[in-house]
Design a protein around this motif. Structure first.
Motif, short mmCIF file in Angstrom:
data_model
loop_
_atom_site.label_atom_id
_atom_site.label_comp_id
_atom_site.label_asym_id
_atom_site.label_seq_id
_atom_site.Cartn_x
_atom_site.Cartn_y
_atom_site.Cartn_z
N LEU A 39 0.82 -1.20 0.00
CA LEU A 39 0.00 0.00 0.00
C LEU A 39 0.86 1.26 0.00
CD1 LEU A 39 -2.81 -1.05 2.53
CD2 LEU A 39 -2.89 -1.05 0.02
N SER A 40 2.00 1.22 0.68
CA SER A 40 2.89 2.39 0.72
C SER A 40 3.46 2.71 -0.65
CB SER A 40 4.02 2.14 1.72
OG SER A 40 3.52 1.94 3.02
N SER A 41 3.67 1.68 -1.46
CA SER A 41 4.23 1.93 -2.78
C SER A 41 3.29 2.74 -3.68
CB SER A 41 4.56 0.59 -3.46
OG SER A 41 3.37 -0.16 -3.69
N PHE A 42 2.00 2.79 -3.33
CA PHE A 42 1.05 3.58 -4.11
C PHE A 42 0.91 5.01 -3.56
CE2 PHE A 42 -0.34 -0.76 -5.01
CZ PHE A 42 -0.44 -0.72 -6.40
N THR A 43 1.17 5.18 -2.30
CA THR A 43 1.01 6.50 -1.69
C THR A 43 2.24 7.37 -1.82
OG1 THR A 43 1.70 5.61 0.46
CG2 THR A 43 -0.66 5.60 -0.03
N ILE A 44 3.39 6.77 -2.05
CA ILE A 44 4.62 7.54 -2.21
C ILE A 44 5.29 7.10 -3.51
CG2 ILE A 44 4.98 7.85 0.28
CD1 ILE A 44 6.96 5.57 0.21
N ASP A 45 6.14 7.96 -4.02
CA ASP A 45 6.86 7.65 -5.25
C ASP A 45 8.09 6.82 -4.90
OD1 ASP A 45 7.79 7.52 -7.78
OD2 ASP A 45 8.53 9.59 -7.85
N SER A 46 7.90 5.51 -4.77
CA SER A 46 9.00 4.64 -4.36
C SER A 46 9.05 3.43 -5.28
CB SER A 46 8.80 4.19 -2.90
OG SER A 46 9.83 3.31 -2.51
N SER A 47 9.89 3.51 -6.26
CA SER A 47 10.11 2.36 -7.14
C SER A 47 10.93 1.29 -6.46
CB SER A 47 10.81 2.82 -8.42
OG SER A 47 12.03 3.47 -8.11
N ILE A 48 11.62 1.68 -5.39
CA ILE A 48 12.43 0.70 -4.66
C ILE A 48 11.54 -0.37 -4.03
CG2 ILE A 48 14.00 0.37 -2.72
CD1 ILE A 48 15.13 3.11 -3.26
N LEU A 49 10.46 0.05 -3.35
CA LEU A 49 9.57 -0.90 -2.69
C LEU A 49 8.87 -1.80 -3.70
CD1 LEU A 49 7.92 1.25 0.13
CD2 LEU A 49 9.87 -0.30 0.28
N LEU A 50 8.44 -1.25 -4.81
CA LEU A 50 7.79 -2.07 -5.83
C LEU A 50 8.74 -3.12 -6.38
CD1 LEU A 50 5.59 0.47 -7.85
CD2 LEU A 50 4.82 -1.46 -6.45
#
Length: 753
Positions: free
Chosen positions: A695-706
């Protein structure tokens, strides 16, 4: 001699009293010879010597008493009218009680029977009491000797029973049904003889205590107490108590019910027609010894085990086919027991799995050490035996079983192992339960080696490209590289003809920083695993998005002894990598502030948006380079921040090793979570963390988590292989270390804005 108040009497009655005393002594001596003439005591020299000593002592005492009376004229005025009463007891020892009264005539002070407390009367009375006590001691001695003979006979019969039971267990008695029934009757007859002899010798209550302590026998309720004894049987149970007992009985497995039925004198549980009556009988037999209950309990399981000398015929083959069909059906119905274990444990080649005979090797050794609730059950990856550990600890149980198996079946341990693990319970009352897992002692990765090699090559190439791309926003570096390419193309040569030493001097520190942190990470894993005698596979480098690589993955090939070993192996790797990366970041930032202007133009850079992906890393960069006011990181996300190559390697290394601490699947953080929480709760925590990161990967711009979640879902979603002891969790210091490391990983991975 019982003396009352003295009364008047004529002279000479004292002589008649002494004569009566002598007659009583002679009678006692005569009974002594009668006891000696008993056929049971003729061949016992000890009894004969004791009895002859009794005769001599009594005769000597009588002679001394007679001489004292004659010399002191003690008979004057002593004329006790006496009566003799002969009584008997169960032991055949008769007592003669002589009652008399003494006259008021004065007696010599040496033997006067006085009631007024004077010294002379007390001495005489004490002398008579002493003689009476000595006679009682002699009677007690004779009773002890008789009981000794009885107990010796009991020991002989008990030894005979033990030898008989051993022969029957070893197959010494016939194997036909008639012979087994005959042997059972013979065994019961011998046991009844022993129990009867014990009860006749020492009474009902004492016999119950003695029989309960004998390994071969248990307290029996057969026979009724004598009519003159009080009925001490427990009262009947109430309806509520019987109802509660029936509810509990329904939750027990069939072997336990069989053992309870036999303890209540039923052939088997199936033979019970009235369960309420069965509960009442079971309550009446509640004093059954623990040894007998354990034997009945084990017999309920082992009755279907094949004998080593059993020959296979057509009937056995048909029974085997039926058993195989039942096994297939049970597997089709499914069990949740192995859902917590990785695919590498469940998907093992059939020729590597233990057979039913291999499982029975362990089952026969359990006895009182592990209270099994079922026979070995075939599951994916081996066999499980559900039950309860009766040893002080799981380690003690495993050490005992390992020693027994190694001694009796040394070839067994070369292929298989025992593990005490937690599994999903098929019961609706419990979430999980303990079980012994019988499985191969080595596991192979499911992925082919070729695939691992290809993955490693791709990850190395992407890491090299990432490091070069770190200079991509530096216009000076790009222009110099472009000029070198044009010069080489015009001259028809390669880059070898152009001096790139300046660029290698910037690229190599970045590669070395990343390699040193990851190298120490893997070296720590290998050193600790070697010290714990755990084998690991060669590492596979996993590629990643927005990072040089994701992690080095190494599988465990042999089981750790316990969760403490698994925790140590997992914890030491990422902590070592984080330490080197953190140190490299601090050193690199200091080099960034002290580098000369010419070199500063060639430094790589990271965008502000990437630096803010880490709260801890971004704060350190802002504190050193921006003074901690937030001016540096509050700029546009695309703004490039020049950093020394060592600082770039340290910052990226923090993120890589922090991702390895995330408690999901079989990452190092997941192994730590499994060691601290166990499989069931680790699965819960792993699922929760996965959902939060997704869910955090959708709320912030984080390609690392994805990128991490994508690679994790393919390569590391399974839990780790079973440890030998998964019942005992790690100690408090390790749990605290795990919590601190997870908080540190959260500080690194949570975005700054």
């Amino acid at each position: 001699l019982h003396h009352t108040q003295p009364s008047s009497s004529s002279k000479g009655d004292g002589s008649r009293c002494c004569q009566e005393i002598l007659i009583s002594c002679c009678g006692y001596i005569t009974r002594t010879f009668d006891l000696n003439s008993d056929t049971r005591n003729k061949n016992n020299p000890h009894i004969r010597i004791v009895l002859m000593m009794r005769c001599c002592l009594v005769a000597a005492a009588a002679a001394v008493l007679h001489a004292s009376v004659m010399l002191s004229d003690v008979c004057v005025g002593f004329a006790p009218p006496y009566s003799s009463r002969v009584s008997g007891n169960n032991n055949g020892v008769r007592n003669v009680i002589i009652a008399g009264t003494a006259s008021s005539s004065p007696l010599p002070s040496i033997l006067r029977m006085s009631t007024d407390g004077n010294n002379g009367g007390s001495d005489g009375q004490n002398e008579a009491q002493r003689l009476q006590d000595k006679a009682n001691r002699y009677r007690t001695e004779a009773e002890k000797l008789r009981l000794t003979l009885g107990l010796q006979k009991i020991d002989e019969l008990e030894g005979e029973v033990r030898e008989f039971v051993k022969k029957r267990e070893d197959g010494g008695e016939g194997s036909s049904k008639e012979q087994r029934e005959s042997s059972d009757e013979k065994l019961q007859d011998l046991k009844d003889r022993v129990e009867d002899l014990v009860r006749m010798s020492i009474g009902t209550e004492e016999s119950e205590v003695m029989l309960s302590g004998m390994p071969t026998f248990a307290s029996s309720t057969r026979g009724l107490p004598p009519p003159n004894q009080i009925d001490n049987r427990p009262p009947k149970l109430t309806e509520a108590e019987i109802s509660n007992a029936l509810s509990l009985l329904g939750t027990l497995p069939l072997p336990v019910k069989d053992a309870l039925a036999k303890a209540a004198k039923y052939p088997s549980y199936e033979s019970i027609l009235n369960e309420e009556e069965f509960i009442q009988n079971l309550y009446l037999n509640k004093n059954t010894s623990t040894e007998k209950m354990r034997r009945l309990y084990f017999d309920s399981f082992s009755k279907d085990l094949p004998s080593p000398t059993t020959t296979v015929d057509d009937g056995d083959l048909n029974a085997g086919r039926r058993g195989l069909e039942q096994l297939v059906q049970s597997l089709e119905n499914g069990t949740r027991a192995m859902e917590l274990f990785p695919r590498s444990v469940r998907e093992v080649d059939e020729d590597l799995l233990p057979s039913e005979e291999d499982a029975d090797v362990v089952f026969r050794l359990l006895e009182r050490n592990f209270m099994a609730t079922e026979r070995p059950m075939k599951v994916e990856g081996g066999y499980i035996i559900r039950g309860e550990n009766k040893r002080k600890s799981a380690t003690e149980l495993l050490d005992y079983l390992d020693g027994k198996v190694e001694k009796l079946h040394p070839e067994w341990t070369e292929r298989y192992q025992l593990s005490l693990v937690e599994i999903y319970s098929d019961s609706t009352n419990e979430l999980f339960e303990d079980a012994i897992l019988i499985s191969p002692n080595k596991w192979k990765p499911l992925a082919p080696r070729a695939l691992g090699g290809i993955t490693t090559a791709v990850a190395l190439f992407s890491s090299f490209v990432y490091c070069i791309d770190a200079f991509g926003e530096n216009e000076v570096v790009m222009q110099r590289l472009k000029d070198a390419s044009e010069v080489a193309a015009a001259a028809g040569t390669t880059y070898d003809m152009y001096d790139l030493t300046w660029f290698n001097g910037l690229l190599i520190p970045l590669l070395v920083t990343l390699g040193a942190a990851q190298g120490l990470h893997e070296a720590a894993h290998l050193i600790v695993a070697w010290s714990k005698q755990v084998k690991l596979t060669a590492p596979t480098i996993l590629p990643a998005q927005a990072l040089p690589y994701l992690s080095f993955q190494n599988r465990i090939k042999t089981s750790p002894k316990g969760y403490s070993d698994l925790f140590d192996i997992a914890f030491v790797g990422p902590i070592s990598g984080l330490s080197i990366s953190f140190l490299a970041l601090l050193v690199g930032l200091q080099l960034t502030t002290t580098v000369d202007p010419e070199t500063a133009q060639l430094l790589p850079s990271l965008p502000v948006g990437f630096l803010t992906q880490s709260t801890l890393g971004g704060t350190i960069v802002d504190l050193v380079l921006g003074g901690g006011d937030g001016i540096l990181l509050n700029q546009d996300a695309a703004t490039q921040v020049p950093l020394h190559p060592v600082a770039v390697g340290g910052f990226v290394g923090l993120i890589i090793h922090a991702l390895d601490l995330v408690p999901v699947g079989s990452t190092d953080g997941g192994r730590m979570s499994q060691a601290v929480l166990g499989r069931v709760w680790h699965l819960t925590l792993s699922g929760l963390v996965y959902v939060v990161m997704f869910l955090s990967s959708f709320t912030i711009d984080s390609s690392i988590l994805l990128g991490f979640l994508f690679v994790y879902s393919i390569t590391q979603r399974d839990m780790e292989v079973p440890c030998r002891n998964e019942v005992d969790k790690v100690e408090l210091p390790r749990a605290v270390a795990a919590l601190v490391s997870w908080l540190l990983a959260a500080l690194i991975l949570v975005p700054l804005r």
